[in-house]
Design an enzyme around this catalytic site. Structure first.
Site, PDB file in Angstrom:
ATOM      1  N   SER A 139       0.792  -1.234   0.000  1.00  0.00           N
ATOM      2  CA  SER A 139       0.000   0.000   0.000  1.00  0.00           C
ATOM      3  C   SER A 139       0.820   1.278   0.000  1.00  0.00           C
ATOM      4  O   SER A 139       0.247   2.365  -0.008  1.00  0.00           O
ATOM      5  CB  SER A 139      -0.916   0.010   1.232  1.00  0.00           C
ATOM      6  OG  SER A 139      -0.152  -0.062   2.432  1.00  0.00           O
ATOM      7  N   GLY A 142       3.770   2.951  -5.744  1.00  0.00           N
ATOM      8  CA  GLY A 142       3.352   2.501  -7.061  1.00  0.00           C
ATOM      9  C   GLY A 142       1.855   2.365  -7.227  1.00  0.00           C
ATOM     10  O   GLY A 142       1.061   3.161  -6.720  1.00  0.00           O
ATOM     11  N   ASP A 201       6.106  -7.771   7.056  1.00  0.00           N
ATOM     12  CA  ASP A 201       6.482  -8.589   5.905  1.00  0.00           C
ATOM     13  C   ASP A 201       5.277  -9.439   5.510  1.00  0.00           C
ATOM     14  O   ASP A 201       4.980 -10.444   6.148  1.00  0.00           O
ATOM     15  CB  ASP A 201       7.674  -9.476   6.265  1.00  0.00           C
ATOM     16  CG  ASP A 201       8.091 -10.398   5.125  1.00  0.00           C
ATOM     17  OD1 ASP A 201       7.524 -10.298   4.023  1.00  0.00           O
ATOM     18  OD2 ASP A 201       8.998 -11.231   5.349  1.00  0.00           O
ATOM     19  N   ALA A 202       4.596  -9.023   4.462  1.00  0.00           N
ATOM     20  CA  ALA A 202       3.350  -9.686   4.067  1.00  0.00           C
ATOM     21  C   ALA A 202       3.561 -11.125   3.636  1.00  0.00           C
ATOM     22  O   ALA A 202       2.602 -11.899   3.573  1.00  0.00           O
ATOM     23  CB  ALA A 202       2.677  -8.902   2.940  1.00  0.00           C
ATOM     24  N   TYR A 328      11.778  -8.448 -20.224  1.00  0.00           N
ATOM     25  CA  TYR A 328      10.638  -8.420 -19.316  1.00  0.00           C
ATOM     26  C   TYR A 328       9.716  -9.613 -19.549  1.00  0.00           C
ATOM     27  O   TYR A 328       9.786 -10.604 -18.835  1.00  0.00           O
ATOM     28  CB  TYR A 328       9.850  -7.103 -19.441  1.00  0.00           C
ATOM     29  CG  TYR A 328       8.874  -6.933 -18.304  1.00  0.00           C
ATOM     30  CD1 TYR A 328       9.237  -6.250 -17.152  1.00  0.00           C
ATOM     31  CD2 TYR A 328       7.610  -7.508 -18.352  1.00  0.00           C
ATOM     32  CE1 TYR A 328       8.357  -6.141 -16.079  1.00  0.00           C
ATOM     33  CE2 TYR A 328       6.727  -7.403 -17.290  1.00  0.00           C
ATOM     34  CZ  TYR A 328       7.098  -6.713 -16.153  1.00  0.00           C
ATOM     35  OH  TYR A 328       6.237  -6.624 -15.101  1.00  0.00           O
ATOM     36  N   LYS A 337       5.149 -13.298 -13.893  1.00  0.00           N
ATOM     37  CA  LYS A 337       3.841 -12.738 -14.223  1.00  0.00           C
ATOM     38  C   LYS A 337       2.932 -13.799 -14.832  1.00  0.00           C
ATOM     39  O   LYS A 337       1.719 -13.811 -14.588  1.00  0.00           O
ATOM     40  CB  LYS A 337       4.000 -11.556 -15.177  1.00  0.00           C
ATOM     41  CG  LYS A 337       4.720 -10.355 -14.573  1.00  0.00           C
ATOM     42  CD  LYS A 337       4.038  -9.834 -13.326  1.00  0.00           C
ATOM     43  CE  LYS A 337       4.719  -8.598 -12.761  1.00  0.00           C
ATOM     44  NZ  LYS A 337       4.109  -8.148 -11.492  1.00  0.00           N
ATOM     45  N   VAL A 368       6.515   5.080 -13.874  1.00  0.00           N
ATOM     46  CA  VAL A 368       7.786   5.272 -13.177  1.00  0.00           C
ATOM     47  C   VAL A 368       7.549   4.892 -11.722  1.00  0.00           C
ATOM     48  O   VAL A 368       6.919   5.631 -10.965  1.00  0.00           O
ATOM     49  CB  VAL A 368       8.275   6.729 -13.275  1.00  0.00           C
ATOM     50  CG1 VAL A 368       9.655   6.868 -12.631  1.00  0.00           C
ATOM     51  CG2 VAL A 368       8.333   7.185 -14.728  1.00  0.00           C
ATOM     52  N   THR A 369       8.026   3.718 -11.330  1.00  0.00           N
ATOM     53  CA  THR A 369       7.890   3.257  -9.955  1.00  0.00           C
ATOM     54  C   THR A 369       9.256   2.794  -9.460  1.00  0.00           C
ATOM     55  O   THR A 369      10.182   2.588 -10.256  1.00  0.00           O
ATOM     56  CB  THR A 369       6.896   2.093  -9.849  1.00  0.00           C
ATOM     57  OG1 THR A 369       7.442   0.949 -10.528  1.00  0.00           O
ATOM     58  CG2 THR A 369       5.546   2.455 -10.471  1.00  0.00           C
TER      59      THR A 369
END
Length: 488
Positions: A139, A142, A201-202, A328, A337, A368-369
């Site tokens: 949260s 990004g 830490d999720a 990517y 992904k 841009v993250t």
């Protein structure tokens, strides 16, 4: 409204102007005239300065009651600009410490201003009916942060946000996400939203239990689970094995143009080369960035009976251009992904079957993250894309977050592709746009020289991720770095 830290800085600056002394030498309290030497004329000028800086109007009768610094703090609080219960502010003047595409410190007020600017860019709407309960993993940055802000601003969501950020110390600032979370919590409170932020830490089993205990006790069943985690490593909660992700091509080496920013110089085009990933590296990247942890969160919610009616979960993904595909989509990240997208189908056919809920991946557009800047060639591609689209054609993460909520709430169709993914990237992958980007990519040095606006924009946005170069922030004055994490 300013942040308490900003208000404190403005008050100290006003007192320094009125007394002709350095801000750091001012006492924390005292009588304005007897201790600080501020007569009635100087007090009037001080109040005018505060009115201009904070965009407020001080009633004449209030000015007549001001005798101490504490009175000034109380006045500002009544005008909607509280400094906080502890008036003592330890100010530090900090400058950015940059190493390539990494800045190792952050600016609290700059980070807060980026959140407030995003908030202002999102159209407000008065939610009607029941506020959705949302669990948002990732949260603080990004797309996760944008989805949170849009949910708060437009739909009055309540629930829990989870991020894993570094706290401030005597020698270091907090991470940028820490400061962004503090600013987001303040906006949520001002918006009347019951939203809680946990720093954890999720990936861990302990975090899952703590979060779900809180959800069960305070909010009840979850309507939306948003999974937007990005991390370099993950410890498997079942085996204890630590997996490290890598950004590498699969099958053959990758060599292509990249964007570099020499110290003190303008953007330039360089070259990056990456050797292909091993099978172990590919597998580890999937373990970190694939759908394994997402599945565990959904199963944990189901196991606790916390899936609301019409439950929907989404995980953020990216496809991108054929230009970046070798590193990517056809590389280790792409393998992760693909696993994430396969997990959506696994969830739909498994724990969410028979009407228990829905699961989708969301293919967002370029941005841009902090995560994307670590991927070779992405900075150059994004700069060229921005140059083609310009400000009018670009869709920010906030724009896309607003669109995503419209689809999740049924205001607009989901917009699924043939693989069942929610697509938000049509503006980026429009063939006419991509043709122009390919033309520039053919000789990026020439393209950059002819049109440097995209690269300059990228560099500015990159630094803003850490709170630097943000318009309206005065970096020449000290700032409070010891900002507290929001209380539950």
């Amino acid at each position: 409204m300013t942040t308490p830290t900003t208000t404190a800085r403005i008050l100290r600056g006003a007192l320094a102007r009125a007394t002709g002394t350095a801000p750091d030498t001012l006492p924390e309290d005292g009588h304005l005239e007897h201790d600080l030497g501020i007569d009635s004329l100087a007090l009037h000028e001080l109040v005018v300065h505060l009115e201009q800086q904070l965009n407020v109007t001080v009633p004449d009768e209030e000015v007549g009651r001001l005798a101490t610094v504490a009175d000034l703090r109380g006045l500002l609080a009544r005008l909607g600009h509280p400094i906080g219960t502890d008036p003592r502010v330890t100010l530090q003047q900090i400058t950015p410490k940059q190493r390539g595409y990494l800045i190792v410190n952050s600016h609290p007020e700059g980070c807060a201003e980026t959140v407030e600017r995003a908030w202002r860019s999102i159209p407000a709407r008065t939610p009607g009916g029941r506020a959705p309960v949302v669990l948002l993993l990732g949260s603080s940055a990004g797309y996760g942060l944008s989805i949170l802000l849009a949910g708060l601003r437009r739909h009055g969501i309540r629930g829990v946000g989870v991020a894993y950020e570094g706290a401030p110390t005597e020698r270091r600032t907090a991470t940028a996400g820490w400061y962004r979370t503090a600013a987001t919590a303040r906006l949520a409170a001002e918006n009347g939203s019951d939203f809680v932020f946990l720093n954890a830490d999720a990936f861990s089993g302990e975090a899952k239990k703590k979060v779900l205990d809180l959800v069960a006790e305070r909010f009840g069943p979850v309507d939306h689970l948003v999974y937007s985690l990005a991390a370099p490593r993950r410890t498997d909660p079942a085996t204890g094995e630590v997996h490290h992700s890598v950004i590498k091509p699969i099958g053959e080496a990758y060599e292509a143009a990249s964007l570099v920013f020499p110290d003190g110089g303008a953007a330039a085009v360089g070259t990056v080369r990456l050797d292909p990933a091993s099978e172990e590296e590919r597998r580890a990247t999937v373990e970190v960035m694939g759908g394994g942890d997402w599945r565990l969160w959904v199963e944990a919610l189901a196991g606790r009976g916390l899936l609301g009616d019409g439950f929907t979960t989404v995980a953020l993904s990216y496809v991108g251009s054929d230009i970046t595909a070798p590193v990517y989509r056809r590389g280790t990240i792409g393998a992760a992904k693909e696993h994430l997208e396969a997990t959506a189908r696994t969830l739909a056919d498994g724990v969410l079957a028979d009407g228990a809920g829905r699961a989708f991946t969301v293919v967002a557009g370029a941005a841009v993250t902090q995560a994307s800047t670590a991927i070779p060639s992405i900075a150059l591609y994004t700069s060229l894309l921005r140059g083609v689209l310009g400000a009018d054609g670009w869709r920010t993460t906030d724009d896309q977050a607003v669109e995503l909520w419209a689809r999740l709430t049924g205001e607009r169709p989901l917009g699924l592709d043939a693989q069942g993914r929610i697509r938000l990237d049509g503006w980026e992958l429009d063939e006419k746009v991509q043709e122009q980007v390919r033309a520039r990519w053919a000789d990026p040095a020439v393209a950059l020289a002819a049109d440097p606006t995209g690269a300059a924009w990228f560099h500015r946005r990159f630094r803003e991720l850490y709170g630097w170069d943000v318009p309206g922030v005065d970096y020449a004055v000290g700032v409070e770095t010891a900002v507290a994490w929001p209380a539950p």
